[in-house]
Design a protein around this motif. Structure first.
Motif, PDB file in Angstrom:
ATOM      1  N   ASP A 124      21.468 -45.061  -8.357  1.00 40.94           N
ATOM      2  CA  ASP A 124      22.414 -45.575  -7.365  1.00 40.94           C
ATOM      3  C   ASP A 124      23.529 -46.376  -8.040  1.00 40.94           C
ATOM      4  O   ASP A 124      23.489 -46.656  -9.240  1.00 40.94           O
ATOM      5  N   ARG A 125      24.529 -46.708  -7.237  1.00 44.71           N
ATOM      6  CA  ARG A 125      25.709 -47.412  -7.756  1.00 44.71           C
ATOM      7  C   ARG A 125      25.324 -48.734  -8.429  1.00 44.71           C
ATOM      8  O   ARG A 125      25.894 -49.101  -9.445  1.00 44.71           O
ATOM      9  N   GLY A 126      24.353 -49.459  -7.894  1.00 46.20           N
ATOM     10  CA  GLY A 126      23.956 -50.739  -8.460  1.00 46.20           C
ATOM     11  C   GLY A 126      23.434 -50.600  -9.877  1.00 46.20           C
ATOM     12  O   GLY A 126      23.792 -51.378 -10.766  1.00 46.20           O
ATOM     13  N   ALA A 127      22.578 -49.612 -10.113  1.00 46.43           N
ATOM     14  CA  ALA A 127      22.039 -49.385 -11.464  1.00 46.43           C
ATOM     15  C   ALA A 127      23.155 -48.994 -12.425  1.00 46.43           C
ATOM     16  O   ALA A 127      23.186 -49.452 -13.578  1.00 46.43           O
ATOM     17  N   ARG A 128      24.097 -48.176 -11.951  1.00 45.83           N
ATOM     18  CA  ARG A 128      25.208 -47.755 -12.807  1.00 45.83           C
ATOM     19  C   ARG A 128      26.123 -48.933 -13.108  1.00 45.83           C
ATOM     20  O   ARG A 128      26.538 -49.134 -14.255  1.00 45.83           O
ATOM     21  N   ALA A 129      26.419 -49.744 -12.082  1.00 40.97           N
ATOM     22  CA  ALA A 129      27.312 -50.894 -12.279  1.00 40.97           C
ATOM     23  C   ALA A 129      26.707 -51.920 -13.230  1.00 40.97           C
ATOM     24  O   ALA A 129      27.426 -52.607 -13.958  1.00 40.97           O
ATOM     25  N   ALA A 130      25.381 -52.017 -13.248  1.00 46.42           N
ATOM     26  CA  ALA A 130      24.704 -52.954 -14.144  1.00 46.42           C
ATOM     27  C   ALA A 130      24.623 -52.424 -15.575  1.00 46.42           C
ATOM     28  O   ALA A 130      24.140 -53.117 -16.464  1.00 46.42           O
ATOM     29  N   GLY A 131      25.084 -51.191 -15.798  1.00 47.89           N
ATOM     30  CA  GLY A 131      25.050 -50.608 -17.130  1.00 47.89           C
ATOM     31  C   GLY A 131      23.696 -50.045 -17.518  1.00 47.89           C
ATOM     32  O   GLY A 131      23.441 -49.766 -18.692  1.00 47.89           O
ATOM     33  N   LEU A 132      22.805 -49.848 -16.535  1.00 44.38           N
ATOM     34  CA  LEU A 132      21.450 -49.396 -16.814  1.00 44.38           C
ATOM     35  C   LEU A 132      21.295 -47.883 -16.913  1.00 44.38           C
ATOM     36  O   LEU A 132      20.256 -47.403 -17.370  1.00 44.38           O
TER      37      LEU A 132
END
Length: 146
Positions: A124-132
């Motif tokens: 999801d966008r949150g994991a991508r935004a966190a650089g994960l």
């Protein structure tokens, strides 16, 4: 052979098909994976997939080979970005980029690509935004084994 909308990179030779809506970050994730020491860039925007010996192979559309679109920068050469480039990779993982996912989801079902089941990861966008995303892709590949 079929052409899919997405991007593709390889880690240690294992092909990773990245799918999602326009603007989700498919090209960005492919570049991040390809920039790893064991990474390579395969395709952007249109990924040519075919069945060979019971496995899915992925490569670039001939008109786009070795090129990637980076928002705000245009169409760039993967080689000019210092990336290794592969003309083909056997798909080991499909990554679907989504806006939101449950906090504690069940494992996703496999992706069906040309009638062949390919293990799937949903980011999801949150994991991508966190650089994960690159770490989670590597973890998924490790779970698949050699």
């Amino acid at each position: 052979m079929v052409t899919l909308h997405g991007a593709c990179a390889a880690l240690c030779g294992a092909g990773i098909l990245i799918r999602g809506p326009s603007g989700a970050g498919k090209s960005s994730l492919a570049l991040l994976l390809a920039a790893a020491p064991d990474g390579a860039f395969v395709a952007d925007d249109r990924v040519a997939c075919a069945v060979r010996d019971g496995r899915i192979t992925a490569g670039p559309h001939p008109a786009l080979a070795g090129r990637v679109e980076v928002r705000g920068q245009g169409i760039l050469s993967a080689a000019d970005l210092g990336l290794a480039v592969r003309s083909e990779a056997v798909l080991h993982l499909a990554v679907d980029l989504v806006e939101a996912a449950p906090r504690l989801p069940e494992p996703p079902s496999d992706a069906d690509i040309l009638g062949i089941a390919v293990p799937r990861l949903v980011l999801d966008r949150g994991a991508r935004a966190a650089g994960l995303a690159p770490l989670l892709v590597r973890a998924a590949l490790r779970k698949l084994g050699p």
